[in-house]
Design a protein around this motif. Structure first.
Motif, PDB file in Angstrom:
ATOM      1  N   ILE A  46       0.836  -1.201   0.000  1.00 40.99           N
ATOM      2  CA  ILE A  46       0.000   0.000   0.000  1.00 40.99           C
ATOM      3  C   ILE A  46       0.870   1.249   0.000  1.00 40.99           C
ATOM      4  CG2 ILE A  46      -1.789   1.282   1.222  1.00 40.99           C
ATOM      5  CD1 ILE A  46      -2.765  -1.366   0.142  1.00 40.99           C
ATOM      6  N   ALA A  47       0.588   2.149  -0.945  1.00 43.43           N
ATOM      7  CA  ALA A  47       1.311   3.421  -0.999  1.00 43.43           C
ATOM      8  C   ALA A  47       0.537   4.519  -0.278  1.00 43.43           C
ATOM      9  CB  ALA A  47       1.566   3.828  -2.442  1.00 43.43           C
ATOM     10  N   SER A  48      -0.789   4.522  -0.416  1.00 45.56           N
ATOM     11  CA  SER A  48      -1.602   5.578   0.193  1.00 45.56           C
ATOM     12  C   SER A  48      -3.050   5.122   0.281  1.00 45.56           C
ATOM     13  CB  SER A  48      -1.513   6.873  -0.628  1.00 45.56           C
ATOM     14  OG  SER A  48      -2.035   6.655  -1.937  1.00 45.56           O
ATOM     15  N   VAL A  49      -3.777   5.717   1.233  1.00 44.08           N
ATOM     16  CA  VAL A  49      -5.216   5.466   1.379  1.00 44.08           C
ATOM     17  C   VAL A  49      -5.894   6.807   1.625  1.00 44.08           C
ATOM     18  CG1 VAL A  49      -7.031   4.275   2.649  1.00 44.08           C
ATOM     19  CG2 VAL A  49      -4.799   3.172   2.363  1.00 44.08           C
ATOM     20  N   GLN A  50      -6.908   7.097   0.825  1.00 44.47           N
ATOM     21  CA  GLN A  50      -7.573   8.397   0.891  1.00 44.47           C
ATOM     22  C   GLN A  50      -9.076   8.208   0.726  1.00 44.47           C
ATOM     23  OE1 GLN A  50      -5.701  11.445   0.914  1.00 44.47           O
ATOM     24  NE2 GLN A  50      -7.523  12.738   1.012  1.00 44.47           N
ATOM     25  N   ILE A  51      -9.867   8.732   1.676  1.00 46.47           N
ATOM     26  CA  ILE A  51     -11.325   8.769   1.499  1.00 46.47           C
ATOM     27  C   ILE A  51     -11.630   9.938   0.576  1.00 46.47           C
ATOM     28  CG2 ILE A  51     -13.572   8.916   2.616  1.00 46.47           C
ATOM     29  CD1 ILE A  51     -12.187   8.132   5.248  1.00 46.47           C
ATOM     30  N   ILE A  52     -12.198   9.641  -0.587  1.00 45.43           N
ATOM     31  CA  ILE A  52     -12.451  10.724  -1.551  1.00 45.43           C
ATOM     32  C   ILE A  52     -13.926  11.109  -1.644  1.00 45.43           C
ATOM     33  CG2 ILE A  52     -10.399  10.260  -2.924  1.00 45.43           C
ATOM     34  CD1 ILE A  52     -12.126   8.759  -4.914  1.00 45.43           C
ATOM     35  N   ALA A  53     -14.822  10.224  -1.157  1.00 36.20           N
ATOM     36  CA  ALA A  53     -16.251  10.547  -1.243  1.00 36.20           C
ATOM     37  C   ALA A  53     -17.027   9.746  -0.212  1.00 36.20           C
ATOM     38  CB  ALA A  53     -16.793  10.248  -2.637  1.00 36.20           C
ATOM     39  N   THR A  54     -18.136  10.312   0.229  1.00 40.84           N
ATOM     40  CA  THR A  54     -19.071   9.616   1.103  1.00 40.84           C
ATOM     41  C   THR A  54     -20.462   9.786   0.519  1.00 40.84           C
ATOM     42  OG1 THR A  54     -17.734   9.954   3.091  1.00 40.84           O
ATOM     43  CG2 THR A  54     -20.067   9.493   3.405  1.00 40.84           C
ATOM     44  N   VAL A  55     -21.098   8.669   0.217  1.00 38.95           N
ATOM     45  CA  VAL A  55     -22.458   8.666  -0.325  1.00 38.95           C
ATOM     46  C   VAL A  55     -23.405   8.339   0.826  1.00 38.95           C
ATOM     47  CG1 VAL A  55     -24.037   7.617  -1.990  1.00 38.95           C
ATOM     48  CG2 VAL A  55     -21.613   7.905  -2.574  1.00 38.95           C
ATOM     49  N   SER A  56     -24.254   9.290   1.173  1.00 37.18           N
ATOM     50  CA  SER A  56     -25.188   9.130   2.286  1.00 37.18           C
ATOM     51  C   SER A  56     -26.405  10.004   2.015  1.00 37.18           C
ATOM     52  CB  SER A  56     -24.514   9.541   3.599  1.00 37.18           C
ATOM     53  OG  SER A  56     -24.321  10.937   3.625  1.00 37.18           O
ATOM     54  N   PRO A  57     -27.472   9.861   2.816  1.00 35.81           N
ATOM     55  CA  PRO A  57     -28.631  10.740   2.619  1.00 35.81           C
ATOM     56  C   PRO A  57     -28.298  12.220   2.758  1.00 35.81           C
ATOM     57  CG  PRO A  57     -29.227   8.853   3.968  1.00 35.81           C
ATOM     58  CD  PRO A  57     -27.734   8.803   3.803  1.00 35.81           C
ATOM     59  N   ASP A  58     -27.225  12.521   3.503  1.00 35.89           N
ATOM     60  CA  ASP A  58     -26.829  13.921   3.668  1.00 35.89           C
ATOM     61  C   ASP A  58     -26.098  14.484   2.451  1.00 35.89           C
ATOM     62  OD1 ASP A  58     -27.875  14.022   6.247  1.00 35.89           O
ATOM     63  OD2 ASP A  58     -25.991  13.355   7.160  1.00 35.89           O
ATOM     64  N   SER A  59     -25.536  13.589   1.632  1.00 41.19           N
ATOM     65  CA  SER A  59     -24.745  14.073   0.492  1.00 41.19           C
ATOM     66  C   SER A  59     -25.426  13.870  -0.854  1.00 41.19           C
ATOM     67  CB  SER A  59     -23.377  13.373   0.474  1.00 41.19           C
ATOM     68  OG  SER A  59     -23.517  11.976   0.288  1.00 41.19           O
ATOM     69  N   VAL A  60     -26.409  13.002  -0.902  1.00 37.82           N
ATOM     70  CA  VAL A  60     -27.166  12.776  -2.138  1.00 37.82           C
ATOM     71  C   VAL A  60     -28.641  12.622  -1.781  1.00 37.82           C
ATOM     72  CG1 VAL A  60     -25.268  11.690  -3.401  1.00 37.82           C
ATOM     73  CG2 VAL A  60     -26.786  10.264  -2.027  1.00 37.82           C
ATOM     74  N   ALA A  61     -29.499  12.831  -2.746  1.00 39.42           N
ATOM     75  CA  ALA A  61     -30.945  12.761  -2.497  1.00 39.42           C
ATOM     76  C   ALA A  61     -31.435  11.319  -2.616  1.00 39.42           C
ATOM     77  CB  ALA A  61     -31.683  13.666  -3.466  1.00 39.42           C
TER      78      ALA A  61
END
Length: 229
Positions: A46-61
């Motif tokens: 592993i070189a790197s780990v990055q959270i790039i997005a969160t899909v939830s009711p707060d972020s999408v309809a």
């Protein structure tokens, strides 16, 4: 290469700022306490780990469901070699336990020769998946482009798994279709082994027996793939 949510087709509302999304190896090690192959892969592959997005009711309809309330998208840089399956499985299992199995992870794997999607799918014995399984998409030079399809987040998760492993975005009967694909791959592997054995042997009786076994597998494969003999 650091991706953003919009780079992979997700709404900008899903984006996680780079500074907040970065996960250091030390933080991962302290949270997961990985052992064996998972620990080795974290240290070496592993070189790197990055959270790039969160899909939830707060972020999408899209409303949450009983089994899926949030989907995290992680970009994982890989130094070289095969996908670090044991580490990804361990990471997904840890998040599942912490969230009571309502948070899911879609991985966007990146190495020098391309991109690959990956996801951990929980067991569904009734559908033919006896244990949890890691799903991997094909390696591609193109950055993945995702579609959020579904009336609720469990459908969205099923669709993302389909986009990973089945080359479509249909969330319906996802576990049954994955189980079918796994069975097809198992049969194809058995067929290759039998073909090699058939090519090696010169004994007529053995060749005939192996040929019959191959014919039976080809028949089953044709039925599973919907191809007429």
């Amino acid at each position: 290469m650091a991706l953003t949510a919009t780079d992979i087709g997700l709404p900008s509302t899903c984006s996680v700022p780079a500074q907040r999304g970065r996960l250091t190896k030390e933080a991962i090690r302290n949270a997961l306490h990985p052992t064996g192959k998972a620990a080795k892969q974290l240290a070496e592959a592993i070189a790197s780990v990055q959270i790039i997005a969160t899909v939830s009711p707060d972020s999408v309809a899209i409303p949450a469901s009983v089994t899926t309330k949030q989907i995290n998208v992680l970009e994982v840089g890989i130094k070289e070699g095969a996908a670090p399956e044991e580490f990804l499985r361990s990471f997904s299992a840890h998040l599942g336990e912490q969230s009571k199995h309502v948070s899911k992870i879609l991985y966007v794997l990146h190495r020098d020769d391309g991109w690959m999607l990956a996801a951990y799918r929980n067991a569904n014995v009734h559908a033919g998946i006896a244990t949890g399984v890691m799903l991997f998409g094909p390696l591609s030079w193109d950055t993945p482009y995702l579609h959020l399809r579904g009336e609720h987040l469990d459908d969205v998760w099923g669709s993302l798994c389909a986009q990973t492993a089945l080359d479509d975005d249909d969330p319906h009967h996802i576990d049954e279709r994955i189980a079918k694909q796994m069975h097809i791959r198992m049969l194809e592997g058995s067929l290759r082994k039998l073909q090699k054995a058939h090519n090696r042997t010169t004994q007529i009786a053995t060749r005939n027996r192996l040929w019959e076994q191959m014919a039976a597998i080809r028949k089953e494969l044709s039925a599973l793939q919907g191809v007429q003999q």
